[in-house]
Design a protein around this motif. Structure first.
Motif, PDB file in Angstrom:
ATOM      1  N   GLY A   1       0.775  -1.232   0.000  1.00 33.45           N
ATOM      2  CA  GLY A   1       0.000   0.000   0.000  1.00 33.45           C
ATOM      3  C   GLY A   1       0.809   1.286   0.000  1.00 33.45           C
ATOM      4  N   PRO A   2       1.777   1.445   0.897  1.00 33.93           N
ATOM      5  CA  PRO A   2       2.544   2.695   0.925  1.00 33.93           C
ATOM      6  C   PRO A   2       3.284   2.980  -0.382  1.00 33.93           C
ATOM      7  CG  PRO A   2       2.802   1.516   2.987  1.00 33.93           C
ATOM      8  CD  PRO A   2       2.062   0.592   2.067  1.00 33.93           C
ATOM      9  N   ALA A   3       3.727   1.941  -1.081  1.00 34.88           N
ATOM     10  CA  ALA A   3       4.384   2.148  -2.380  1.00 34.88           C
ATOM     11  C   ALA A   3       3.371   2.671  -3.395  1.00 34.88           C
ATOM     12  CB  ALA A   3       4.999   0.830  -2.872  1.00 34.88           C
ATOM     13  N   LEU A   4       2.150   2.132  -3.342  1.00 34.42           N
ATOM     14  CA  LEU A   4       1.094   2.626  -4.234  1.00 34.42           C
ATOM     15  C   LEU A   4       0.816   4.106  -3.967  1.00 34.42           C
ATOM     16  CD1 LEU A   4      -1.144   1.924  -6.330  1.00 34.42           C
ATOM     17  CD2 LEU A   4      -2.636   1.368  -4.376  1.00 34.42           C
ATOM     18  N   GLU A   5       0.774   4.465  -2.697  1.00 34.65           N
ATOM     19  CA  GLU A   5       0.524   5.873  -2.341  1.00 34.65           C
ATOM     20  C   GLU A   5       1.685   6.772  -2.772  1.00 34.65           C
ATOM     21  OE1 GLU A   5      -0.211   5.539   1.832  1.00 34.65           O
ATOM     22  OE2 GLU A   5      -2.190   4.621   1.541  1.00 34.65           O
ATOM     23  N   ARG A   6       2.899   6.276  -2.621  1.00 33.62           N
ATOM     24  CA  ARG A   6       4.067   7.063  -3.040  1.00 33.62           C
ATOM     25  C   ARG A   6       4.044   7.297  -4.554  1.00 33.62           C
ATOM     26  NH1 ARG A   6       8.207   3.625  -1.436  1.00 33.62           N
ATOM     27  NH2 ARG A   6       8.288   2.770  -3.542  1.00 33.62           N
ATOM     28  N   LEU A   7       3.740   6.243  -5.303  1.00 36.90           N
ATOM     29  CA  LEU A   7       3.657   6.379  -6.762  1.00 36.90           C
ATOM     30  C   LEU A   7       2.556   7.362  -7.151  1.00 36.90           C
ATOM     31  CD1 LEU A   7       4.040   2.610  -7.764  1.00 36.90           C
ATOM     32  CD2 LEU A   7       5.722   4.430  -8.149  1.00 36.90           C
ATOM     33  N   ALA A   8       1.436   7.323  -6.441  1.00 33.86           N
ATOM     34  CA  ALA A   8       0.327   8.229  -6.752  1.00 33.86           C
ATOM     35  C   ALA A   8       0.711   9.680  -6.464  1.00 33.86           C
ATOM     36  CB  ALA A   8      -0.911   7.828  -5.951  1.00 33.86           C
ATOM     37  N   ARG A   9       1.380   9.918  -5.346  1.00 34.50           N
ATOM     38  CA  ARG A   9       1.822  11.280  -5.012  1.00 34.50           C
ATOM     39  C   ARG A   9       2.760  11.807  -6.090  1.00 34.50           C
ATOM     40  NH1 ARG A   9       2.515   9.192   0.207  1.00 34.50           N
ATOM     41  NH2 ARG A   9       4.768   9.080  -0.109  1.00 34.50           N
ATOM     42  N   GLU A  10       3.706  10.964  -6.511  1.00 34.04           N
ATOM     43  CA  GLU A  10       4.670  11.381  -7.525  1.00 34.04           C
ATOM     44  C   GLU A  10       3.971  11.686  -8.852  1.00 34.04           C
ATOM     45  OE1 GLU A  10       8.282   8.628  -5.654  1.00 34.04           O
ATOM     46  OE2 GLU A  10       7.451   8.135  -7.614  1.00 34.04           O
TER      47      GLU A  10
ATOM     48  N   LEU B   1      -5.941  10.982 -12.506  1.00 33.52           N
ATOM     49  CA  LEU B   1      -5.874  10.528 -11.120  1.00 33.52           C
ATOM     50  C   LEU B   1      -6.043  11.696 -10.156  1.00 33.52           C
ATOM     51  CD1 LEU B   1      -5.433   7.999  -9.338  1.00 33.52           C
ATOM     52  CD2 LEU B   1      -3.035   8.659  -9.182  1.00 33.52           C
ATOM     53  N   ALA B   2      -5.388  12.823 -10.475  1.00 34.27           N
ATOM     54  CA  ALA B   2      -5.520  14.007  -9.617  1.00 34.27           C
ATOM     55  C   ALA B   2      -6.992  14.406  -9.503  1.00 34.27           C
ATOM     56  CB  ALA B   2      -4.692  15.161 -10.181  1.00 34.27           C
ATOM     57  N   GLY B   3      -7.738  14.260 -10.605  1.00 35.97           N
ATOM     58  CA  GLY B   3      -9.153  14.581 -10.564  1.00 35.97           C
ATOM     59  C   GLY B   3      -9.976  13.542  -9.823  1.00 35.97           C
ATOM     60  N   ALA B   4      -9.564  12.282  -9.937  1.00 38.01           N
ATOM     61  CA  ALA B   4     -10.370  11.202  -9.351  1.00 38.01           C
ATOM     62  C   ALA B   4     -10.248  11.145  -7.832  1.00 38.01           C
ATOM     63  CB  ALA B   4      -9.965   9.866  -9.955  1.00 38.01           C
ATOM     64  N   LEU B   5      -9.102  11.609  -7.317  1.00 39.34           N
ATOM     65  CA  LEU B   5      -8.882  11.522  -5.871  1.00 39.34           C
ATOM     66  C   LEU B   5      -9.242  12.846  -5.223  1.00 39.34           C
ATOM     67  CD1 LEU B   5      -5.523   9.542  -5.662  1.00 39.34           C
ATOM     68  CD2 LEU B   5      -7.871   8.690  -5.641  1.00 39.34           C
ATOM     69  N   GLU B   6     -10.235  12.817  -4.358  1.00 39.74           N
ATOM     70  CA  GLU B   6     -10.728  14.068  -3.806  1.00 39.74           C
ATOM     71  C   GLU B   6      -9.928  14.565  -2.615  1.00 39.74           C
ATOM     72  OE1 GLU B   6     -14.827  13.367  -3.038  1.00 39.74           O
ATOM     73  OE2 GLU B   6     -15.373  13.381  -5.164  1.00 39.74           O
ATOM     74  N   THR B   7      -9.391  13.659  -1.826  1.00 42.77           N
ATOM     75  CA  THR B   7      -8.744  14.083  -0.588  1.00 42.77           C
ATOM     76  C   THR B   7      -7.228  13.931  -0.674  1.00 42.77           C
ATOM     77  OG1 THR B   7      -9.024  11.880   0.346  1.00 42.77           O
ATOM     78  CG2 THR B   7     -10.740  13.501   0.836  1.00 42.77           C
ATOM     79  N   ARG B   8      -6.549  14.781   0.094  1.00 42.71           N
ATOM     80  CA  ARG B   8      -5.087  14.712   0.233  1.00 42.71           C
ATOM     81  C   ARG B   8      -4.781  14.547   1.713  1.00 42.71           C
ATOM     82  NH1 ARG B   8      -6.117  14.451  -4.264  1.00 42.71           N
ATOM     83  NH2 ARG B   8      -5.284  15.502  -6.095  1.00 42.71           N
ATOM     84  N   PRO B   9      -3.751  13.808   2.132  1.00 43.90           N
ATOM     85  CA  PRO B   9      -2.903  13.007   1.249  1.00 43.90           C
ATOM     86  C   PRO B   9      -3.671  11.821   0.652  1.00 43.90           C
ATOM     87  CG  PRO B   9      -2.434  12.496   3.547  1.00 43.90           C
ATOM     88  CD  PRO B   9      -3.387  13.655   3.560  1.00 43.90           C
ATOM     89  N   VAL B  10      -3.198  11.355  -0.489  1.00 42.53           N
ATOM     90  CA  VAL B  10      -3.873  10.246  -1.155  1.00 42.53           C
ATOM     91  C   VAL B  10      -3.756   8.984  -0.303  1.00 42.53           C
ATOM     92  CG1 VAL B  10      -3.475  11.188  -3.446  1.00 42.53           C
ATOM     93  CG2 VAL B  10      -1.802   9.597  -2.462  1.00 42.53           C
ATOM     94  N   ALA B  11      -4.818   8.184  -0.309  1.00 46.25           N
ATOM     95  CA  ALA B  11      -4.835   6.947   0.472  1.00 46.25           C
ATOM     96  C   ALA B  11      -5.034   5.757  -0.459  1.00 46.25           C
ATOM     97  CB  ALA B  11      -5.955   6.996   1.507  1.00 46.25           C
TER      98      ALA B  11
END
Lengths: 313, 313
Positions: free
Chosen positions: B180-189, B199-209
């Motif tokens: 999971g944390p690797a997935l979140e790191r990749l998403a942040r990057e 993806l930026a549009g699909a995820l409403e909250t920060r930090p991404v989970a």
């Protein structure tokens, strides 16, 4: 008295032994390994009368280097013998007229160490052999663990820190850093960079060979000792990951390079300890050298045949 | 009729179930996990009357996240509960007046999948759970394999290709790239480099989970699907090495991230197949998703307690 016979077909030779019920070798027989799978049963059958004398066969077990399907007694494939999918057990049973057990050589070697060698009393034993590669076998709850039949190919788990090309086609395999060829590579590099160093003087022949480096280390050459330690350190780094997964209570180190003893085992223990996950809660398992030497595979094949016969009866 | 009770103490909750002899959940009970080891026996005992009604306890099993000594029923250490070396089995037996089984939560989860879930019929099953880390457990020959008690910490085997720092203090642990944390790191990057992407549009909250990324992938977001595939690919690369060592016949993938299904399983299968040693002689084992969901641990604790009681009688 019926004879217990164990046979080990390795990279260069066929070694067969007659053992007593405690696993002690009463007699041995050596010949070149058969070059083709179709000749294996005959080669083994030729050894039997030499070892039995006039006695009937009580149990006959065979260990072969390569992929072996123990359930069906089939030699599937091996690097040293031509031919695939040889029905070795059936062929041999029809020739000798006795029940036969066939398994991978690493499995029967580990079995021997578990029953009468360095693995006695272990409930989760891992045996790793360091030679031209890193082989392995597991004895869990007193029984050989085989997975689907081919478990224990540790040398090709990607546990190296570097990214060396392996002969198997992949990169980063554990054995590219922690087995005989890595030791030879390190020695070549050292001799090139330090042509007047102690190791260059200690090794008489070129290209340098692993056994000569081991011998120089045993004789006290400091550069050879450092190289053995470097390989042990790379081995221990990977071993820490193996322990994290398997959590064995005993690790038995064998093979040509493994037989050097504490010069290798000490660096392995140090490196494994340093790289260990959650070490504070989970101390290092016992790491020891194998005890049975070159006869281990043949002894183990015989002992396994005895136990399987008893389980059948 | 006597009651079969299974309890799972995880990172946030205590989930207890009453099951029938086939493992079907008849009733469940939830509460917050106890914060301290000294409160575990009481927390479990409180669940018992709720599930038993007036019936006597037939079997009671407990799975706990952390290091558990199954032989002595001791909770040795865990990341979510204070206190070490809690004699949970003995404490609980004296409160409820019945035989109790205590094991690690990953072990009882794998046990449930083996008996009534995705591992049915497997003779060498490996279960791997992808969540905040990579947990694992093994069922060999129908029995949980524990090593010295703590086998299966796959996430901290150094099977990553990169060299990320792990929370455990080591570098290169498998879970730094394939959980999971690797997935979140990749998403942040990705969001940083492509702030107006899908993806930026699909995820409403920060930090991404992680769960939100999984949900976006399931909803069809192409960037989220690609990230899941990237993590699956890293997981498959390590899994190839695990297969080389264990040679299981079935691999069951569970955990929060694992429950996403084919979006993850397909890249895992492809990557594992490509990185596999000696693939021509040894086909890939079956890789499937877990079937029992969040109740698996509690169900498995109950089923294990039943089998251990039967073995005692």
């Amino acid at each position: 008295m019926s004879a217990i016979i164990g046979v080990d077909i390795g990279g260069t030779k066929l070694l067969a032994v007659r053992i007593d019920s405690a696993g002690s070798v009463a007699q041995e027989y050596r010949t070149d390994k058969p070059d083709d799978g179709s000749m294996m049963a005959t080669a083994i059958a030729n050894a039997v009368p030499e070892l039995c004398g006039g006695d009937p066969i009580g149990a006959l077990g065979v260990g072969v280097a390569g992929l072996v399907d123990h359930k069906t007694g089939t030699f599937v494939w091996g690097p040293h013998v031509d031919g695939v999918n040889v029905s070795l057990r059936d062929e041999l049973e029809s020739v000798v007229g006795s029940r036969v057990t066939v398994d991978n050589d690493a499995n029967v070697t580990a079995f021997a160490e578990h029953r009468i060698g360095a693995g006695r009393g272990s409930s989760a034993m891992l045996m790793l052999t360091l030679g031209t590669g890193i082989g392995g076998a597991m004895v869990f709850g007193g029984e050989i663990y085989r997975g689907r039949g081919f478990a224990g190919e540790f040398g090709h788990a990607r546990l190296a820190r570097g990214d060396h090309q392996c002969e198997c086609g992949q990169r980063g395999c554990w054995e590219t850093e922690a087995a005989g060829p890595a030791l030879e590579r390190l020695a070549r590099e050292l001799i090139e960079s330090d042509p007047h160093g102690s190791l260059a003087g200690a090794l008489e022949t070129r290209p340098v060979a692993g056994p000569a480096i081991s011998a120089a280390a045993v004789a006290g050459d400091p550069q050879a000792i450092a190289l053995i330690a470097q390989v042990g350190e790379a081995f221990g780094h990977g071993l820490a990951s193996v322990i994290t997964m398997f959590d064995p209570d005993r690790i038995v180190i064998g093979g040509g390079l493994g037989s050097i003893g504490e010069l290798l085992l000490d660096p392995i223990r140090r490196s494994t300890g340093a790289a260990r996950y959650a070490g504070a809660h989970n101390p290092l398992p016992t790491i020891v050298g194998a005890e049975l030497g070159e006869h281990a595979g043949a002894i183990g094949a015989g002992l396994l045949a005895v136990e399987e016969r008893a389980a059948d009866e």
